[in-house]
Design a protein around this motif. Sequence first.
Motif, PDB file in Angstrom:
ATOM      1  N   LEU A 314       0.819  -1.215   0.000  1.00 59.52           N
ATOM      2  CA  LEU A 314       0.000   0.000   0.000  1.00 59.52           C
ATOM      3  C   LEU A 314       0.852   1.264   0.000  1.00 59.52           C
ATOM      4  CD1 LEU A 314      -2.960  -0.807   2.451  1.00 59.52           C
ATOM      5  CD2 LEU A 314      -2.883  -1.046  -0.043  1.00 59.52           C
ATOM      6  N   LYS A 315       2.098   1.156   0.425  1.00 62.50           N
ATOM      7  CA  LYS A 315       3.004   2.315   0.433  1.00 62.50           C
ATOM      8  C   LYS A 315       3.705   2.503  -0.914  1.00 62.50           C
ATOM      9  CE  LYS A 315       3.981   1.663   5.369  1.00 62.50           C
ATOM     10  NZ  LYS A 315       5.007   1.236   6.356  1.00 62.50           N
ATOM     11  N   ASP A 316       3.648   1.481  -1.755  1.00 62.31           N
ATOM     12  CA  ASP A 316       4.300   1.529  -3.063  1.00 62.31           C
ATOM     13  C   ASP A 316       3.305   2.044  -4.098  1.00 62.31           C
ATOM     14  OD1 ASP A 316       4.837   0.415  -5.793  1.00 62.31           O
ATOM     15  OD2 ASP A 316       6.655  -0.314  -4.817  1.00 62.31           O
ATOM     16  N   PRO A 317       3.553   3.194  -4.743  1.00 65.40           N
ATOM     17  CA  PRO A 317       2.568   3.789  -5.662  1.00 65.40           C
ATOM     18  C   PRO A 317       2.123   2.843  -6.780  1.00 65.40           C
ATOM     19  CG  PRO A 317       4.330   5.349  -5.200  1.00 65.40           C
ATOM     20  CD  PRO A 317       4.753   4.043  -4.600  1.00 65.40           C
ATOM     21  N   VAL A 318       3.049   2.095  -7.334  1.00 66.40           N
ATOM     22  CA  VAL A 318       2.690   1.197  -8.435  1.00 66.40           C
ATOM     23  C   VAL A 318       1.809   0.065  -7.939  1.00 66.40           C
ATOM     24  CG1 VAL A 318       3.590  -0.392 -10.177  1.00 66.40           C
ATOM     25  CG2 VAL A 318       4.765   1.777  -9.741  1.00 66.40           C
ATOM     26  N   MET A 319       2.208  -0.591  -6.825  1.00 65.02           N
ATOM     27  CA  MET A 319       1.436  -1.700  -6.281  1.00 65.02           C
ATOM     28  C   MET A 319       0.086  -1.218  -5.747  1.00 65.02           C
ATOM     29  SD  MET A 319       3.030  -4.402  -6.920  1.00 65.02           S
ATOM     30  CE  MET A 319       1.906  -5.441  -6.008  1.00 65.02           C
ATOM     31  N   LYS A 320       0.086  -0.028  -5.179  1.00 64.12           N
ATOM     32  CA  LYS A 320      -1.158   0.517  -4.639  1.00 64.12           C
ATOM     33  C   LYS A 320      -2.192   0.690  -5.751  1.00 64.12           C
ATOM     34  CE  LYS A 320      -1.220   4.788  -2.988  1.00 64.12           C
ATOM     35  NZ  LYS A 320      -1.083   5.920  -2.044  1.00 64.12           N
ATOM     36  N   GLU A 321      -1.771   1.200  -6.890  1.00 63.00           N
ATOM     37  CA  GLU A 321      -2.682   1.373  -8.019  1.00 63.00           C
ATOM     38  C   GLU A 321      -3.178   0.027  -8.531  1.00 63.00           C
ATOM     39  OE1 GLU A 321      -4.987   3.624 -10.632  1.00 63.00           O
ATOM     40  OE2 GLU A 321      -3.811   4.234  -8.866  1.00 63.00           O
ATOM     41  N   LYS A 322      -2.295  -0.972  -8.538  1.00 58.40           N
ATOM     42  CA  LYS A 322      -2.676  -2.314  -8.970  1.00 58.40           C
ATOM     43  C   LYS A 322      -3.744  -2.906  -8.035  1.00 58.40           C
ATOM     44  CE  LYS A 322      -0.442  -6.618 -10.488  1.00 58.40           C
ATOM     45  NZ  LYS A 322      -1.097  -7.644  -9.674  1.00 58.40           N
ATOM     46  N   ILE A 323      -3.530  -2.739  -6.733  1.00 63.11           N
ATOM     47  CA  ILE A 323      -4.497  -3.226  -5.745  1.00 63.11           C
ATOM     48  C   ILE A 323      -5.834  -2.513  -5.902  1.00 63.11           C
ATOM     49  CG2 ILE A 323      -5.020  -3.283  -3.269  1.00 63.11           C
ATOM     50  CD1 ILE A 323      -1.988  -3.764  -2.816  1.00 63.11           C
TER      51      ILE A 323
END
Length: 533
Positions: A314-323
């Motif tokens: 959730l702190k990683d912008p790329v992974m957060k957008e994916k989630i």
Amino acid sequence: MKYDLFIKNTKIIDGSGTPAFAGGVAAKEGKLFVFPPNTVVDAENVIDAKGRYTCPGFIDPHSHGDIPLGEEYASLSKISQGITTHQGGMCGFSMFPVNPEYLNLLQESLGLLSNTFPEEMSTFTSCEAYLNYTDTVRRPENTQFLIGHVTLRVAVMGYADREPTKEELEQMKALLREAMEHGAAGMSSGLVYVPSAYANEDELVELCKIIAEYGGLYTTHMRNEAGDSFRSIQEAISIARKTGVRLIISHHKIQGKANWGMSKETLKMIHDAIDEGIEVSCDQYPYTASMTHLSVCTPPKYFTHGLSGMLEYLKDPVMKEKIKNEMNDPNTPYDNFYLHSGGWEGVFISCSPGYPEAEGKRVAELAKEKGQDPFETFCDIMIANNGVVTAIYFSMSEEDVFRIIQDDLVVVGTDGIIKSMDDKAHPRAFGTFPRAIKYFVKENHLMTLEAMIRKMTSLTAEKINLKTKGLVRDGYDADLVIFDYETINDTADYIHSNALADGIDYVIVAGEVVYHDKKMTGAKPGKTVRYQR
């Protein structure tokens, strides 16, 4: 003979479903004796229950009260609503078996259910060790225990998202057999919670074969309680069919407006299985909103490194957008509480100590105040609380709730979670049983009072094999509730979740008064109930 306690001038609802009758009830050495009206009885303590009903102590078949076992607030949440016996270890979460190597991971999993854990927890490496510990914990209520599949899998595999090896499966089976040998009532699964969510049907079948050998129970929080409910029920029934285990479907519900009305079909599926000779039942709480971790909004695949690992995503912008994209996609394969609730408008934050301004608000409401995208608000709440946030999900219809409770195989259970008297939780923790009487009987006339009491006492005792509880009969355990039908009322709500119910005059366990005038008496006769085949 001089009795320890006598209740006179009362109307007795004996728990069988038959009409109430006038009489008296006595207790001696923890056992009941029933007398005709106006019988003169010599007793140390006499209660005049004129204008009141006396019935068996309520039995909660779906409790999380084993995690804070012995805490005053945990006992109060049960006793104050008339619960004298509860079954813990639900939804895959139990306090045993502990692998000290994975203790921190397990406590992280149990964070929804308790803020603190016993110093001895690292020693709970077996059921025998844990139940021996519970024998030393003084409390007013009785407790029966299941072994949780979440805890079992963590002990052997940590949070690994894969099938167990042959050796790991044998290790789980050995721990499960030890539990059944030493008094566990069976196993629970929480197939929306990691790592239980990573198990396939074959794994659960192998484990349930052990439970079936001992005549035990398999209770399941299914993989999906919304649009994929049919497949989830099919899986549960298939496990029971292949193993002969006694199946209980936990807190049966239908979530998501698009799925409302499906309870007609789910109940038919269950009855078809019963006609086939499979033993199936359900429990239910009398509310149209559920409660669990806020983290369940996130797909399970992001938890392979535990809750803390998911927060890093959730702190990683790329992974957060994916989630975010996966959460908004109804085709993402998981039980999506966020979408079931109609989006962030239906997700209410009940407990958020790290971000207190979120408490008592819906995520969408707080996001509007902050001028944020609601998903960003969700992330902020999660990160500020290290992922331990309690949320209430408004996702069910009254029509389904009514249909489910009226089915003959369904009993009442709280699914109650409470971490302190200051904790903000779901009102079901303090209000379920009085609410069932008020909501289903007094307000909506769905059944007689006697039929409702049966679903809270003898029917439950039958389903979870409590052979001396659930009826007001000679020789049964002296666990009783005296209540005022005119005033009985659940006062807990979503803002004041720990308010005590009205109308519960006395609660008696093993012949001792443990609650009167909305106060605990200090008596602690409660025991650990080891399962008997």
